[in-house]
Design a protein around this motif. Structure first.
Motif, PDB file in Angstrom:
ATOM      1  N   GLU A 444      27.571 -20.154   0.941  1.00  0.00           N
ATOM      2  CA  GLU A 444      28.022 -19.940   2.317  1.00  0.00           C
ATOM      3  C   GLU A 444      26.960 -19.190   3.119  1.00  0.00           C
ATOM      4  OE1 GLU A 444      29.970 -20.371   5.586  1.00  0.00           O
ATOM      5  OE2 GLU A 444      30.905 -21.101   3.734  1.00  0.00           O
ATOM      6  N   ARG A 490      29.065 -12.241   8.380  1.00  0.00           N
ATOM      7  CA  ARG A 490      29.710 -13.429   8.978  1.00  0.00           C
ATOM      8  C   ARG A 490      29.989 -14.480   7.908  1.00  0.00           C
ATOM      9  NH1 ARG A 490      25.940 -12.037  13.054  1.00  0.00           N
ATOM     10  NH2 ARG A 490      24.419 -13.589  12.365  1.00  0.00           N
ATOM     11  N   ALA A 493      33.084 -13.438   6.124  1.00  0.00           N
ATOM     12  CA  ALA A 493      34.281 -13.738   6.909  1.00  0.00           C
ATOM     13  C   ALA A 493      34.651 -15.215   6.794  1.00  0.00           C
ATOM     14  CB  ALA A 493      34.052 -13.354   8.368  1.00  0.00           C
ATOM     15  N   ASP A 494      33.655 -16.090   6.850  1.00  0.00           N
ATOM     16  CA  ASP A 494      33.927 -17.523   6.710  1.00  0.00           C
ATOM     17  C   ASP A 494      34.454 -17.848   5.324  1.00  0.00           C
ATOM     18  OD1 ASP A 494      33.083 -17.861   9.284  1.00  0.00           O
ATOM     19  OD2 ASP A 494      31.143 -18.754   8.787  1.00  0.00           O
ATOM     20  N   ARG A 496      36.100 -15.793   3.367  1.00  0.00           N
ATOM     21  CA  ARG A 496      37.453 -15.242   3.272  1.00  0.00           C
ATOM     22  C   ARG A 496      38.459 -16.221   3.879  1.00  0.00           C
ATOM     23  NH1 ARG A 496      39.006  -9.765   3.044  1.00  0.00           N
ATOM     24  NH2 ARG A 496      36.900  -9.190   3.741  1.00  0.00           N
ATOM     25  N   ALA A 497      38.099 -16.813   5.022  1.00  0.00           N
ATOM     26  CA  ALA A 497      38.999 -17.782   5.657  1.00  0.00           C
ATOM     27  C   ALA A 497      39.194 -18.997   4.764  1.00  0.00           C
ATOM     28  CB  ALA A 497      38.431 -18.195   7.014  1.00  0.00           C
ATOM     29  N   ARG A 498      38.125 -19.436   4.101  1.00  0.00           N
ATOM     30  CA  ARG A 498      38.231 -20.604   3.228  1.00  0.00           C
ATOM     31  C   ARG A 498      39.104 -20.288   2.013  1.00  0.00           C
ATOM     32  NH1 ARG A 498      33.235 -21.500   2.735  1.00  0.00           N
ATOM     33  NH2 ARG A 498      33.107 -23.008   4.412  1.00  0.00           N
ATOM     34  N   ARG A 500      41.500 -18.035   1.791  1.00  0.00           N
ATOM     35  CA  ARG A 500      42.887 -17.921   2.220  1.00  0.00           C
ATOM     36  C   ARG A 500      43.504 -19.289   2.463  1.00  0.00           C
ATOM     37  NH1 ARG A 500      42.219 -12.794   6.430  1.00  0.00           N
ATOM     38  NH2 ARG A 500      42.388 -11.154   4.845  1.00  0.00           N
ATOM     39  N   ALA A 501      42.715 -20.207   2.993  1.00  0.00           N
ATOM     40  CA  ALA A 501      43.227 -21.559   3.223  1.00  0.00           C
ATOM     41  C   ALA A 501      43.564 -22.246   1.885  1.00  0.00           C
ATOM     42  CB  ALA A 501      42.204 -22.385   3.996  1.00  0.00           C
ATOM     43  N   ARG A 502      42.688 -22.036   0.884  1.00  0.00           N
ATOM     44  CA  ARG A 502      42.947 -22.610  -0.452  1.00  0.00           C
ATOM     45  C   ARG A 502      44.213 -22.001  -1.049  1.00  0.00           C
ATOM     46  NH1 ARG A 502      37.114 -22.303  -1.806  1.00  0.00           N
ATOM     47  NH2 ARG A 502      37.609 -20.397  -2.973  1.00  0.00           N
TER      48      ARG A 502
END
Length: 507
Positions: A444, A490, A493-494, A496-498, A500-502
């Motif tokens: 990432e 950054r 953060a990206d 972490r969002a991925r 959480r989506a999983r």
């Protein structure tokens, strides 16, 4: 451009993109390139020095000097009142060589190499960088010198002195199994005493970097029966060198004070990085060093000490090398003398009992005979003139500043990422929160222009996921450190969002 031949010459003599070379050398390289590629055939007339200077925007003296060098070396020929021509003996590389024909009876069958290769490291986890890693904005990785710190004039002076006619007889002969005596003397009288190590000339061998030192020691000391204790996490390049001999691996736990000595079982060899544990940067205490040597005597094992970055100390007096405390000849000491200048110089050394060094000399002779005598001579001069010490002081100040900048940026932008300030060196070992997989974070981070060294490559058996990674600060400019950490934040953060989506999809 009225003359079509002018356009042809401009295209043929396009100067190579090597701004560090003088224009005369770049023009010479362009002419040789076209001759060897067969685009300038034997007997071809070249433009006059006046015409070529006008076409390329060079001085006539530059073109004349390049032409004269090429005439002297047999690439061109000067014909009185006729001009400059490609010499008849300047044959293009590969011209006139006919490809061998396939024997009759069908197509030739290529060998299957996979079953033939007896020792392979393909697939072994190690430190690596993308092919074009220098194009990334924030390279927190190892592998490049700092042009702002490189002692260009000092090192050039030593190389030029080495090339003086009076010095040629000192380094041009074949040294067989020996090394440059001047370098051995500088190592044993200037470099090693600073680490508390005192050695005889016959107890020192020069290597092509620390990497060759590991390879020689593996050839001499390891086989499939050898019980090898190795720090976990530990230095992957040394691990992979040793892995070729397939020893019996015994992982040695590492904590905040380095390798845990009182847990060492029965072994034959132990590999340690006591000054700056790789990768955690922990320094092995004097108490543990003493305990390790006592264990080596009691259990009859040998210790290989990799003393990398030992001189890169920010404050105070460094703890003496493990080798300096050795009274029974059980410590084999590996050092690197050129790493602080540039990784590509590849000069290291081993200090060990004379019988082992004698064996290593014969092993080295089989593979490379000896490291470059030119480089050994130049570096001996570099050491004797005091350049090594002055450069080390500048480097330490610079690395201390960079570590401080990286630490401040981490605390500000990634406060839940833990690390310890090292006593020296050029790295930070970072412990991310448990939800982070550092290998995934590294991918990432690349999308944000950031390169980091994920921690799993340092383990024989890495935890899954492995939340640790290393930030190396020797290849990145000081003013890029804080922006690089912010870009890494950054990327976190990206990621972490991925994650959480999983988790949402799985739940």
């Amino acid at each position: 451009m009225r003359n079509p031949r002018d356009a042809m010459w401009l295209q043929l003599f396009e100067l190579p993109d090597q701004p560090a070379l003088p224009l005369q050398a770049r023009l010479r390289a362009a002419v040789v390139r076209e001759i060897q590629a067969g685009r300038l055939a034997s007997g071809t007339a070249l433009p006059s020095s006046r015409d070529l200077a006008r076409l390329l925007g060079l001085s006539r003296n530059t073109v004349t000097a390049a032409y004269q060098q090429l005439v002297d070396d047999g690439f061109l020929a000067a014909r009185p009142r006729s001009g400059i021509f490609v010499d008849a003996g300047a044959r293009a590389a590969g011209v006139g060589v006919e490809a061998p024909r396939t024997p009759s009876g069908g197509a030739a069958r290529a060998p299957d190499w996979a079953p033939r290769v007896k020792r392979s490291l393909q697939g072994a986890r190690t430190l690596s960088k993308p092919a074009r890693w220098r194009d990334y904005a924030y390279p927190f990785v190892y592998g490049h010198h700092d042009p702002q710190l490189f002692p260009t004039e000092d090192f050039r002076e030593c190389c030029m002195r080495t090339l003086a006619r009076a010095q040629l007889e000192h380094w041009t002969p074949d040294f067989e199994t020996e090394d440059m005596p001047d370098l051995i003397e500088q190592l044993r009288t200037r470099v090693l005493p600073k680490r508390g190590v005192f050695a005889l000339p016959e107890e020192i061998i020069v290597t092509v970097g620390a990497q060759q030192a590991f390879q020689l020691l593996a050839e001499a000391l390891l086989d499939s029966r050898t019980r090898l204790g190795f720090e976990e996490p530990g230095y992957p390049h040394a691990r992979n060198c040793f892995a070729l001999r397939r020893p019996r691996w015994v992982p040695l736990r590492v904590d905040a004070d380095g390798v845990v000595v009182d847990e060492i079982p029965a072994l034959d060899l132990v590999f340690v990085t006591p000054s700056q544990q790789s990768p955690t940067t922990a320094t092995l205490s004097l108490q543990r060093r003493t305990a390790l040597l006592q264990a080596a005597d009691a259990q009859d094992f040998v210790v290989i000490e990799d003393d990398y970055e030992a001189e890169n100390l920010y404050d105070g007096v460094p703890i003496p090398a493990l080798k300096s405390l050795d009274r029974s000849g059980r410590v084999v000491y590996v050092g690197s003398i050129a790493k602080s200048l540039a990784p590509a110089l590849r000069l290291g050394y081993i200090v060990a009992p004379a019988p082992l060094v004698a064996e290593l000399r014969h092993l080295r002779h089989v593979v490379v005979r000896h490291p470059s005598a030119f480089l050994q001579h130049a570096y001996a001069l570099y050491l004797s003139l005091g350049h090594h010490e002055s450069h080390a002081r500048r480097l330490n100040q610079a690395m201390r500043s960079r570590v401080a900048a990286a630490a401040e940026a981490l605390q500000r932008t990634l406060p839940d990422f833990a690390f310890r300030l090292p006593q020296g060196g050029a790295s930070l070992w970072v412990q991310a929160p448990d939800w982070v997989d550092a290998a995934e974070l590294a991918l990432e981070a690349r999308r944000h222009g950031v390169l980091i060294e994920p921690g799993d490559v340092f383990y024989q058996e890495a935890p899954q996921p492995c939340p640790c990674f290393r930030l190396r600060l020797s290849s990145i400019a000081p003013d890029r450190i804080a922006p690089g950490i912010e870009a890494l934040a950054r990327a976190v953060a990206d990621l972490r969002a991925r994650v959480r989506a999983r988790q949402a999809l799985a739940g």
